[in-house]
Structure formats: structure tokens, C-alpha cells
Design a protein around this motif. Structure first.
Motif, PDB file in Angstrom:
ATOM      1  N   TRP A  23      10.546  -5.491  -3.873  1.00  0.00           N
ATOM      2  CA  TRP A  23       9.331  -5.499  -4.699  1.00  0.00           C
ATOM      3  C   TRP A  23       9.676  -5.737  -6.177  1.00  0.00           C
ATOM      4  N   GLU A  31       1.720  -0.148  -7.360  1.00  0.00           N
ATOM      5  CA  GLU A  31       1.656   0.751  -6.194  1.00  0.00           C
ATOM      6  C   GLU A  31       1.764   2.212  -6.633  1.00  0.00           C
ATOM      7  N   LYS A  34      -1.407   3.360  -8.207  1.00  0.00           N
ATOM      8  CA  LYS A  34      -2.445   3.619  -7.201  1.00  0.00           C
ATOM      9  C   LYS A  34      -2.245   5.007  -6.561  1.00  0.00           C
TER      10      LYS A  34
END
Ligand code: HEM
Length: 278
Positions: A23, A31, A34
Motif C-alpha cells: 500500500w 485507511e 477511516k
């Protein structure tokens, strides 16, 4: 609190990176962001609001979290913007819970190393940087083990007399409500469908002693009572929650809007939400 969540974000990024080495930094950031957002929503609605609002109030306003599955309460017509009276009145109820000082609880969860009067902390960021910020952890331990103060008409001296050296936070709250043109307390009772007092004896959600104090302070003019003043001094709706009926009504409406008006609420299915496994 902000620092704690920033640190949690960094911790999650590190963990994700070991699981997803391909990633990019941007994906890792998004992410983790979130996940931290979901944590904050869970803590706020699952742990904080149950201390503030009764079960009935939370049920009636759809404020409870789901045990499993996805939430379908998103309503694009609901405006989640913070209401004027929420910012300058209702949510400032927390000022009544501010303690006069903070301690540093060490990692044994037993030793309180030093007490710091609140007034020594205003405008002084050194707490955050001393010893690489380690004092923040001691402070956080202290805060989570201390019992919260009640919401009532009593405010500690540090914020009434010596906020930033000379200011009074309670007066600021009252003045800010007037600056922003917030309606009188009795108008919010009408808005919430509660009884509307026509004299101070009819302030039935207040202790008798407080009715007299209010009557004297407002020179017997019931229409003049400020929302913040009357709201914090209402009798809580239950022994285990903080707020009386007027603030419960206005606060639950705001938190409902923040939830159902949020397309990215963490319980939603689809892009921007989580899978059930996550
Ligand atoms: C040591 C603790 C705290 C201090 C020193 C503090 C101080 C302040 C000050 C100086 C203001 C601006 C006042 C003005 O000029 O109108 C403010 C606003 C506010 N405070 Fe606090 N506060 C504290 C804790 C809390 C807590 C615990 C809550 C709620 C649970 C809270 C809720 C608010 C809200 C909602 C505003 C208005 C924000 C806005 O309109 O954007 N505060 N506070």
C-alpha cells in the motif's frame, strides 16, 4: 484527546503497513483515518452518549449502535451542520464538569505523582512536549480513572475566575449565546414539546433552590433566562445520566443529524464504509 487519536492513527498505520506492504503512504493514511473515525464514532455513540442521555432518549432518536449488520438510516435531506444553539449553549454543558486540577497517574494505575491546578495549564503547551510527551499518557490515565463531575450550575474557580489568567468561562458562554442571538430558554422548551413555564415556580425541571437563584438573577423575568444557564441547571433525567430534558432534546437532535446525515458513517455498507468482517 486530539493527541491521543493522532497517536492511535500512527499506531494503526504501522500495523497496516506490516499487513499490506504494497500500500502507498496515501492509502495507508486514508485507511487509518477511516478506522480512527470509526473508533471515534463508536466511543462517542457507544460509550459517551449513554452517560449523557437516557436509554429512552437514545432509542427515540436512533442513536444506538448496531450489534451487527449495516445501518440504513442515511438520509440525504438531513443537514448535519452544527446548530448555533448546540455550539454556543448545549454542548458547553461540559464546562460544568471541568475539575479544578489534573493529576498524573503512573503506569501502576495507583501512584498519583503530581497534581497540577488547572489554571497553571492554560496557554502552556509544555505538558505536551516534556519528556517526549510522556506526561500526556500519565494525564490520560488520570482522566480515565477519575469519576466525571455532575452537570449542574456549579463551576470550578479555575474557569470562573482565572481562565487564561483573568477570564470567566461561564460568563463567556452566556455572552456568546447572546452574541449569536440564541433564543431564550423557554422558547427551546416550547420547541421540544416540554411544558413552558410562565413564572419561576413553574420551572419544575429545576431544584427549588435553583428556581429562587434564577428568579433573583433574572429579576423575575422568566422570558430572559439564557439557554445555557437554565440548561445546565436542570435536574438530570436519570440518576446515571448527565442532562435534563431540554438539553437532552437539543443534544439528541444534533447527534442524530450527525449520524443520519453522514454518508460515511462507519456502519454504512458500500464504498466509504467497512465490510462486515472489518
Ligand atoms: C479544561 C477544559 C476546557 C476549557 C478550558 C474550555 C474552554 C473553552 C473556551 C475558552 C471556549 C470559547 C469560549 C467563547 O469565547 O465563546 C470554549 C468553547 C466551547 N467549549 Fe470548552 N473548554 C473546556 C472543556 C470543554 C468540554 C469538556 C466541553 C464539552 C463536553 C466543551 C465544549 C465547548 C463547546 C461546544 C464550545 C463552543 C465551540 C464553538 O462554538 O466552536 N468544552 N471552551
Amino acid at each position: 484527546m486530539h493527541l491521543l487519536f493522532v497517536r492511535e492513527h500512527q499506531r494503526i498505520v504501522k500495523e497496516l503497513k506490516t499487513k499490506q506492504p504494497t500500500w502507498s503512504d496515501n492509502i495507508l493514511y486514508l485507511e487509518a483515518r477511516k478506522i480512527v473515525g470509526a473508533l471515534m464514532q463508536q466511543i462517542t455513540y457507544g460509550e459517551y452518549l449513554p452517560l449523557v442521555l437516557t436509554d429512552d432518549v437514545r432509542n427515540n432518536n436512533g442513536l444506538k449502535l448496531l450489534d451487527d449488520g449495516f445501518s440504513t438510516d442515511y438520509d440525504p435531506k438531513v443537514d448535519p451542520t452544527i446548530r448555533n444553539e448546540f455550539a454556543v449553549g448545549v454542548f458547553r454543558f461540559g464546562h460544568s464538569q471541568i475539575p479544578d486540577g489534573l493529576g498524573h497517574l503512573l503506569h501502576d494505575f495507583n501512584t498519583i505523582q503530581e497534581d497540577t491546578p488547572l489554571e497553571d495549564l492554560f496557554l502552556d503547551p509544555k505538558l505536551l512536549v516534556t519528556n517526549g510527551g510522556s506526561k500526556v499518557v500519565d494525564l490520560a490515565r488520570f482522566i480515565i480513572t477519575e469519576e466525571a463531575q455532575k452537570v449542574d450550575r456549579f463551576f470550578e474557580s479555575s474557569i470562573r475566575n482565572t481562565l487564561f489568567g483573568i477570564t470567566d468561562l461561564t460568563s463567556l458562554n452566556i455572552q456568546r449565546g447572546r452574541d449569536h442571538g440564541v433564543a431564550p430558554y423557554i422558547e427551546y422548551r416550547r420547541y421540544c414539546g416540554l411544558s413552558v413555564p410562565t413564572n419561576f415556580d413553574e420551572l419544575t425541571d429545576h431544584p427549588e433552590s435553583t428556581r429562587q437563584v434564577l428568579k433573583d438573577a433574572y429579576n423575575d423575568e422568566i422570558e430572559d433566562i439564557d439557554l445555557f444557564v437554565a440548561g445546565v441547571s436542570e435536574i438530570p433525567m436519570s440518576d446515571s445520566t448527565f442532562l435534563g430534558p431540554t438539553f437532552s432534546c437539543l443534544l439528541s437532535e444534533q447527534f442524530r443529524a450527525l449520524k443520519v446525515g453522514d454518508r460515511f458513517w462507519y456502519e454504512r455498507e458500500g464504498p466509504g464504509g467497512f465490510t462486515e468482517g472489518k
